[in-house]
Design a protein around this motif. Structure first.
Motif, PDB file in Angstrom:
ATOM      1  N   ALA A 103       0.794  -1.234   0.000  1.00  0.00           N
ATOM      2  CA  ALA A 103       0.000   0.000   0.000  1.00  0.00           C
ATOM      3  C   ALA A 103       0.826   1.284   0.000  1.00  0.00           C
ATOM      4  N   ARG A 104       2.151   1.172  -0.037  1.00  0.00           N
ATOM      5  CA  ARG A 104       3.047   2.336   0.051  1.00  0.00           C
ATOM      6  C   ARG A 104       2.744   3.146   1.317  1.00  0.00           C
ATOM      7  N   ARG A 105       2.578   2.408   2.426  1.00  0.00           N
ATOM      8  CA  ARG A 105       2.283   3.021   3.723  1.00  0.00           C
ATOM      9  C   ARG A 105       3.187   2.423   4.795  1.00  0.00           C
ATOM     10  N   VAL A 106       3.495   3.236   5.787  1.00  0.00           N
ATOM     11  CA  VAL A 106       4.199   2.788   6.985  1.00  0.00           C
ATOM     12  C   VAL A 106       3.304   3.195   8.154  1.00  0.00           C
ATOM     13  N   PRO A 107       2.505   2.251   8.653  1.00  0.00           N
ATOM     14  CA  PRO A 107       1.529   2.598   9.694  1.00  0.00           C
ATOM     15  C   PRO A 107       2.174   3.099  10.986  1.00  0.00           C
ATOM     16  N   ASN A 108       1.695   4.235  11.455  1.00  0.00           N
ATOM     17  CA  ASN A 108       2.204   4.811  12.704  1.00  0.00           C
ATOM     18  C   ASN A 108       1.979   3.879  13.890  1.00  0.00           C
ATOM     19  N   ARG A 109       0.869   3.141  13.890  1.00  0.00           N
ATOM     20  CA  ARG A 109       0.582   2.236  15.006  1.00  0.00           C
ATOM     21  C   ARG A 109       1.675   1.178  15.167  1.00  0.00           C
ATOM     22  N   GLY A 110       2.131   0.639  14.044  1.00  0.00           N
ATOM     23  CA  GLY A 110       3.199  -0.360  14.095  1.00  0.00           C
ATOM     24  C   GLY A 110       4.494   0.228  14.613  1.00  0.00           C
ATOM     25  N   LEU A 111       4.802   1.447  14.165  1.00  0.00           N
ATOM     26  CA  LEU A 111       6.026   2.112  14.626  1.00  0.00           C
ATOM     27  C   LEU A 111       5.955   2.403  16.121  1.00  0.00           C
ATOM     28  N   LEU A 112       4.821   2.913  16.562  1.00  0.00           N
ATOM     29  CA  LEU A 112       4.642   3.229  17.974  1.00  0.00           C
ATOM     30  C   LEU A 112       4.691   1.967  18.831  1.00  0.00           C
ATOM     31  N   ALA A 113       4.029   0.908  18.380  1.00  0.00           N
ATOM     32  CA  ALA A 113       4.035  -0.352  19.133  1.00  0.00           C
ATOM     33  C   ALA A 113       5.449  -0.909  19.243  1.00  0.00           C
ATOM     34  N   ALA A 114       6.204  -0.860  18.152  1.00  0.00           N
ATOM     35  CA  ALA A 114       7.582  -1.364  18.172  1.00  0.00           C
ATOM     36  C   ALA A 114       8.451  -0.525  19.097  1.00  0.00           C
ATOM     37  N   ALA A 115       8.298   0.793  19.032  1.00  0.00           N
ATOM     38  CA  ALA A 115       9.092   1.674  19.892  1.00  0.00           C
ATOM     39  C   ALA A 115       8.762   1.420  21.369  1.00  0.00           C
ATOM     40  N   MET A 116       7.492   1.314  21.684  1.00  0.00           N
ATOM     41  CA  MET A 116       7.098   1.083  23.075  1.00  0.00           C
ATOM     42  C   MET A 116       7.570  -0.284  23.559  1.00  0.00           C
ATOM     43  N   ALA A 117       7.427  -1.308  22.703  1.00  0.00           N
ATOM     44  CA  ALA A 117       7.887  -2.649  23.075  1.00  0.00           C
ATOM     45  C   ALA A 117       9.402  -2.654  23.274  1.00  0.00           C
ATOM     46  N   GLY A 118      10.116  -1.933  22.420  1.00  0.00           N
ATOM     47  CA  GLY A 118      11.569  -1.852  22.555  1.00  0.00           C
ATOM     48  C   GLY A 118      11.989  -1.176  23.840  1.00  0.00           C
ATOM     49  N   ILE A 119      11.353  -0.071  24.168  1.00  0.00           N
ATOM     50  CA  ILE A 119      11.674   0.636  25.419  1.00  0.00           C
ATOM     51  C   ILE A 119      11.331  -0.233  26.622  1.00  0.00           C
ATOM     52  N   LEU A 120      10.180  -0.889  26.580  1.00  0.00           N
ATOM     53  CA  LEU A 120       9.796  -1.784  27.678  1.00  0.00           C
ATOM     54  C   LEU A 120      10.819  -2.911  27.835  1.00  0.00           C
TER      55      LEU A 120
END
Length: 175
Positions: A20-37
């Motif tokens: 879809a030529r998209r990078v969903p913000n939800r996926g980025l946010l979830a990955a960032a939060m999971a990484g920090i956790l």
């Protein structure tokens, strides 16, 4: 642990950017939060919070100018920053080089196709005709084009995702 999260993010982004030529913000946010956790709960299994934050900021600083001049989408910049968070600043240069080489091959192929380099090959090689028709006339192709809503361009985020897989599974940036 952060590398595992980066792999999952890389796979997700390869799919969404190619489809879809998209990078969903939800996926980025979830990955960032999971990484920090993960860094807080399992500090020995990650890059460390200081390196992660440096990677996040470095990723933003390196690619933001390309977005500001219109050469890159905001999703590419955000993804690069999150990958810096997950993999650390030392992974950013290899990620950038690998993704840029892949994008360069994509651009070169597109330019060659646009300038008529491939029609003779396609016309004289029946499997190429079948592959071309499959790709361009399939239901999947129609769905992909509809989901893109006119968005075009090189799927740089997908290439960052592929570079992530290569780096994590080969250990390029971490010796």
């Amino acid at each position: 642990m952060s590398a595992s999260i980066a792999v999952i993010l890389g796979l997700q982004v390869i799919y969404t950017d190619l489809y879809a030529r998209r990078v969903p913000n939800r996926g980025l946010l979830a990955a960032a939060m999971a990484g920090i956790l993960a860094m807080l709960v399992l500090p020995s299994a990650s890059t460390g919070l200081a390196d992660a934050m440096a990677g996040l900021l470095l990723g933003l600083v390196l690619l933001l100018p390309f977005h500001l001049i219109g050469w890159m989408g905001a999703g590419d910049v955000k993804l690069f920053s999150v990958l810096g968070l997950l993999l650390g600043g030392s992974a950013l240069l290899p990620l950038w080089i690998i993704a840029s080489l892949l994008a360069g091959v994509h651009a070169t192929t597109w330019i060659a196709a646009k300038n008529g380099v491939f029609p003779d090959f396609i016309a004289n090689y029946p499997p190429a005709i079948r592959a071309y028709r499959f790709v361009n006339e399939s239901e999947l192709s129609r769905k992909m084009k509809a989901s893109r809503k006119g968005r075009r361009g090189i799927p740089y985020a997908a290439y960052l995702g592929a570079a992530t897989l290569l780096i994590v599974f080969t250990g390029v940036s971490h010796g």
